[in-house]
Design a protein around this motif. Structure first.
Motif, PDB file in Angstrom:
ATOM      1  N   GLY A 175       0.916  -1.246  -0.062  1.00  0.00           N
ATOM      2  CA  GLY A 175       0.117  -0.086   0.055  1.00  0.00           C
ATOM      3  C   GLY A 175       0.964   1.430   0.287  1.00  0.00           C
ATOM      4  O   GLY A 175       1.941   1.195  -0.169  1.00  0.00           O
ATOM      5  N   GLN A 220       0.763  -1.835  -4.973  1.00  0.00           N
ATOM      6  CA  GLN A 220      -0.479  -1.467  -5.783  1.00  0.00           C
ATOM      7  C   GLN A 220      -0.572  -0.379  -6.557  1.00  0.00           C
ATOM      8  O   GLN A 220      -1.152  -0.041  -7.517  1.00  0.00           O
ATOM      9  CB  GLN A 220      -1.438  -1.652  -4.676  1.00  0.00           C
ATOM     10  CG  GLN A 220      -2.922  -1.474  -5.238  1.00  0.00           C
ATOM     11  CD  GLN A 220      -3.906  -1.628  -4.023  1.00  0.00           C
ATOM     12  OE1 GLN A 220      -3.592  -1.903  -2.954  1.00  0.00           O
ATOM     13  NE2 GLN A 220      -5.247  -1.524  -4.121  1.00  0.00           N
ATOM     14  N   TYR A 266      -2.240  -9.752  -0.584  1.00  0.00           N
ATOM     15  CA  TYR A 266      -3.284  -9.175   0.322  1.00  0.00           C
ATOM     16  C   TYR A 266      -4.073 -10.500   1.085  1.00  0.00           C
ATOM     17  O   TYR A 266      -4.219 -10.503   2.370  1.00  0.00           O
ATOM     18  CB  TYR A 266      -4.042  -8.265  -0.188  1.00  0.00           C
ATOM     19  CG  TYR A 266      -3.604  -6.981  -0.301  1.00  0.00           C
ATOM     20  CD1 TYR A 266      -3.259  -6.374   1.026  1.00  0.00           C
ATOM     21  CD2 TYR A 266      -3.807  -6.213  -1.421  1.00  0.00           C
ATOM     22  CE1 TYR A 266      -3.205  -4.942   1.156  1.00  0.00           C
ATOM     23  CE2 TYR A 266      -3.203  -4.768  -1.400  1.00  0.00           C
ATOM     24  CZ  TYR A 266      -3.036  -4.184  -0.104  1.00  0.00           C
ATOM     25  OH  TYR A 266      -2.627  -2.921   0.109  1.00  0.00           O
ATOM     26  N   GLN A 291      -9.184  -5.937  -0.186  1.00  0.00           N
ATOM     27  CA  GLN A 291      -8.207  -5.615  -1.331  1.00  0.00           C
ATOM     28  C   GLN A 291      -7.872  -6.777  -2.292  1.00  0.00           C
ATOM     29  O   GLN A 291      -7.717  -6.638  -3.398  1.00  0.00           O
ATOM     30  CB  GLN A 291      -6.927  -5.058  -0.496  1.00  0.00           C
ATOM     31  CG  GLN A 291      -7.025  -3.959   0.155  1.00  0.00           C
ATOM     32  CD  GLN A 291      -7.077  -2.439  -0.540  1.00  0.00           C
ATOM     33  OE1 GLN A 291      -6.806  -2.776  -1.675  1.00  0.00           O
ATOM     34  NE2 GLN A 291      -7.414  -1.637  -0.080  1.00  0.00           N
TER      35      GLN A 291
END
Length: 842
Positions: free
Chosen positions: A605, A611, A638, A660
């Protein structure tokens, strides 16, 4: 069994979440009815009873052949009940799931469509059309039930702790599944699901939970029927259309369509093309066959010429000679013929007419003079007539065809004809004027002067009186006028679309300018408009390049090339796109390397995480396989984190990471394995929270009170009826899920029902005995004694049937036999007794 004054309850017919239905005898009129008794657990809502009574009375106002009749609505003690028409024709669906015959399925659909049309006209939407709510009479006709009940429940909470929902997911329309306001078209969708189930033997959409079924109704395509049902596919498509506007708009329209299918099936003429044509006439905006009406053929009503209009008028009997000369048109035909013959003998001497007149005057025969005045006048040399004709021919030669000063060819020839209507020279002259005017009109039309052409044509028609050439030129003039209007309209539409920025497509500036060129190939305005469209399209390409959208820029370049293949801006734009893509590819490769490094380091993240970097690369190039694969790997990562969270008991973190993972790699094996684990953990957590919740003092007091009532009901034999032991023990468990006394009470219901069964059977109360068997089946379905109890009860019913038959009560005997056969289909006594019942009465 419960007791309601005025009704003798025979046996239980069925039980649902809100009510129990009994077969009962209405004692006042000695008729069998279906008695629906609402569950007393709903009385916790203080307004429910009033709402139920009000809505049920409204349902009682529906009087229709295919709506179940309501006889009475009332309340006795804690029991709200409805006395309804009892329909003994059996279930709509076969118990083994066998599909129904096509004629039966269509007939039921038509009958229920008529019932819905009637209810919708009264302002009611059923909202729960399903096979359980469609009952059959003994004659095979169908009827819809449960009107009003859903409306009463709708005013309460839509989802209660008991799990009651409004509507049945397998039969809900897409708008109902979304929770939106529905109208009668939602009921027609549900009826379409019923039709499919009747034909195929199962519902069109099925899944493990209600939410998934609702989503399938919203997103899944309409199911395709097997090939032998292909002629029914258009009907199903209309019923199961996702948008209400695409369905039948009323039950009457649906019933009419089904009736047409039934007629064609009966006549053996059903074909796919016929079915599709029948429904094409129902869809707004489709081509419909139109009935042709006769119209008058061109030229069937010919214009009336001046000579025709005057034909048959009466000749004056007397008059002065000069008056008659002023109106030669009114002389009788034989005198005109004779006058023409004599006019040909004129030689200009002048003596003949003077001698003739003198002779007449000398003789003094006034009467003869009046009698022969036309013959005498024919001998007069008309110098004025000749002068008019000569002047008219001169004006004709000079091209002075029409005017208002008395010196035009038309005026002069018309004056000559006023003196002598049959004068050939004047008539020929006028025809020549008309022909020249017609030529002038044709020339003006060719030159594009529509106003002049219209004026010249009108003058020519006034002179010539009509004819094929006049009609032909009129048609050409109308076509030119229409074309001119069309050209103006096309130019206006093109300019409007250009100003609105609609450059390409159906209703675009380019489309309208091209149509203008088709109508007027040399139109400079159309060519200028297309040039403007090309310049605007080139600017859109530059805008897309500036925004970094290479794909859009490429598409717009292709559109520009199709619009104007030789546009000078094309080479420049293509070069700019190539240069930008080369630069973007280098930047893209660098970004993907950074994203893959972040993924390897576990940085998923954040702004510089894997991502975000993969997503940015995919936004720049939506077809980049490397970026798409990278995002999928991020999703799998994830899922791994969510699994660890779940193992450590951190449900909140597991939920967040799973969301996610599902968004990025929902089809991966890791996500599929994790999904049920997460659901189980979620449910376990909810149960643990509920169990950990301590009841309040008031709730504890109410629980104790309910337990006491439940124990007393159990002892009194009130087991499964509304407000009985089962309901009360279940009510305790809804408040205190681990209450041991309530769970033990539920386990005592089956043994108590066994005791009461033996008592009822020994005293001949077979209907009560059946209720106790049902109680055992509901609370202890695996009870080993159930099979034997049903067999004993079946024999008791067979005994009752034989007794009734011996007393001559064949209907009561048949009912008892049917119950016995339902309990024990393989009973050895069934065949013999059935033969007795079918034998003619002695």
């Amino acid at each position: 069994m419960i007791e309601i004054p005025g009704y003798h309850i025979l046996r239980q017919l069925g039980r649902g979440g809100m009510a129990t239905v009994y077969l009962a005898m209405q004692e006042s009129v000695q008729r069998e009815i279906a008695l629906k008794v609402m569950s007393t657990s709903l009385l916790t809502d203080p307004d429910f009873s009033e709402r139920f009574q009000r809505e049920a009375r409204i349902a009682a106002k529906l009087h229709h052949r295919h709506v179940v009749g309501i006889h009475d609505v009332a309340r006795h003690g804690d029991y709200n009940y409805i006395a309804m028409e009892y329909l003994g024709g059996g279930a709509l669906l076969a118990r083994d799931g066998t599909p129904r015959a096509v004629p039966f399925a269509l007939r039921v659909t038509r009958e229920i469509a008529l019932a819905l049309n009637y209810a919708h006209a009264k302002g009611f939407v059923h909202r729960d059309v399903k096979p359980d709510n469609i009952l059959l009479r003994e004659d095979g006709s169908s009827a819809l039930t449960d009107f009003g009940i859903a409306r009463a429940a709708d005013s309460a909470t839509r989802m209660t702790r008991t799990g009651a929902v409004i509507g049945t997911p397998h039969y809900m329309s897409p708008e109902q599944a979304r929770g939106r306001t529905v109208d009668g078209r939602a009921d027609l969708y549900s009826l379409g699901v019923v039709l499919y189930e009747l034909l195929i033997g199962r519902v069109p959409y099925n899944a493990d939970d209600s939410l998934a079924v609702g989503i399938m109704h919203i997103t899944q395509p309409i199911p395709i029927l097997p090939e032998h049902f292909a002629p029914l596919q258009p009907l199903l498509n209309r019923l199961l259309a996702k948008q209400p506007d695409e369905r039948f708009q009323s039950g009457a329209a649906l019933a009419d369509a089904v009736e047409q299918l039934e007629l064609r099936i009966a006549n053996g003429e059903l074909a796919l093309d016929d079915v599709e044509e029948a429904y094409r006439r129902e869809v707004p905006g489709t081509d419909r066959p139109r009935r042709l009406t006769p119209r008058a053929l061109p030229g069937s009503e010919r214009p009336t010429t001046p000579s025709a209009a005057l034909r048959g008028r009466a000749e004056p009997a007397l008059g002065r000679l000069d008056d008659m000369m002023a109106d030669n048109r009114l002389r009788p035909q034989e005198f005109r013929a004779e006058r023409r013959e004599r006019a040909q003998k004129r030689d200009g001497s002048g003596r003949i007419w003077i001698g003739a007149i003198a002779a007449v005057l000398l003789l003094g025969a006034g009467t003869a003079a009046w009698r022969y005045q036309d013959r005498l006048r024919a001998l007069i040399p008309n110098t004025e007539l000749n002068s008019l004709v000569a002047r008219g021919e001169k004006a004709l030669a000079e091209g002075k065809l029409i005017g208002t000063q008395g010196d035009s060819a038309r005026e002069l020839f018309q004056s000559a004809r006023a003196l002598d209507a049959d004068n050939d020279a004047a008539r020929r002259g006028l025809n020549q004027v008309g022909e020249k005017l017609l030529d002038a009109a044709r020339g003006a039309l060719k030159a594009g002067d529509v106003a002049a052409a219209r004026s010249e044509l009108a003058a020519a028609e006034e002179i010539l009186g009509g004819g094929a050439r006049i009609d032909e030129l009129k048609a050409s003039l109308r076509g030119t006028e229409t074309r001119g209007t069309q050209i103006e309209d096309l130019l206006k539409r093109g300019d409007t679309a250009l100003n609105a920025g609609r450059l390409l497509g159906d209703d675009s500036a380019a489309a309208w300018y091209r149509k203008l060129l088709e109508a007027d190939p040399g139109s400079a305005l159309a060519k200028s408009g297309l040039d403007k469209v090309a310049r605007a399209q080139a600017q859109l390409v530059r805008d897309a390049l500036a925004q970094g959208n290479d794909t859009l820029a490429e598409q717009r370049i292709a559109d520009l090339a199709q619009l104007a293949p030789n546009d000078p801006a094309l080479p420049e734009l293509r070069a700019a796109l190539t240069q930008k893509r080369t630069s973007d590819t280098q930047a893209q490769d660098q970004q993907l390397v950074r994203a893959e490094s972040a993924l390897q380091a576990g940085r998923l993240g954040g702004g510089d995480g894997a991502q975000a970097l993969f997503a940015a690369a995919l936004k720049r190039d939506p077809n980049n396989a490397r970026a798409r694969a990278g995002l999928h790997k991020v999703g799998v990562a994830y899922a791994g984190i969510a699994t660890k969270d779940l193992d450590s008991g951190n449900l909140v973190a597991a939920e967040n990471n799973f969301r996610q993972a599902e968004a990025l790699a929902g089809d991966s094996a890791e996500v599929r394995v994790l999904r049920p684990r997460l659901r189980e953990s979620r449910e376990a957590n909810a149960i643990a929270k509920e169990q950990a919740k301590e009841p309040s003092l008031a709730e504890r007091a109410r629980i104790d009170e309910l337990l006491g009532e439940a124990d007393r009901a159990l002892a009194a034999g009130a087991l499964m009826e509304p407000g009985g032991a089962y309901d009360k023990y279940r009510g305790v468990l809804r408040s205190d899920a681990s209450n041991a006394r309530a769970m033990a009470g539920l386990q005592r219901i089956a043994p108590r029902a066994r005791e009461l069964f033996e008592q009822a059977l020994s005293t001949g109360k077979v209907h009560s005995a059946r209720g106790y068997v049902d109680a055992i089946a509901s609370t202890d379905p695996g009870n080993a004694a159930l099979s034997g109890l049903r067999e004993r009860l079946a024999n008791a019913y067979l005994d009752e049937a034989e007794t009734r038959l011996g007393q001559g009560q064949r209907d009561a005997a048949m009912r008892a036999f049917n119950t016995a056969r339902e309990l024990s289909p393989g009973n050895a006594r069934n065949a013999a007794l059935e033969a007795k019942l079918q034998a003619p009465a002695q």
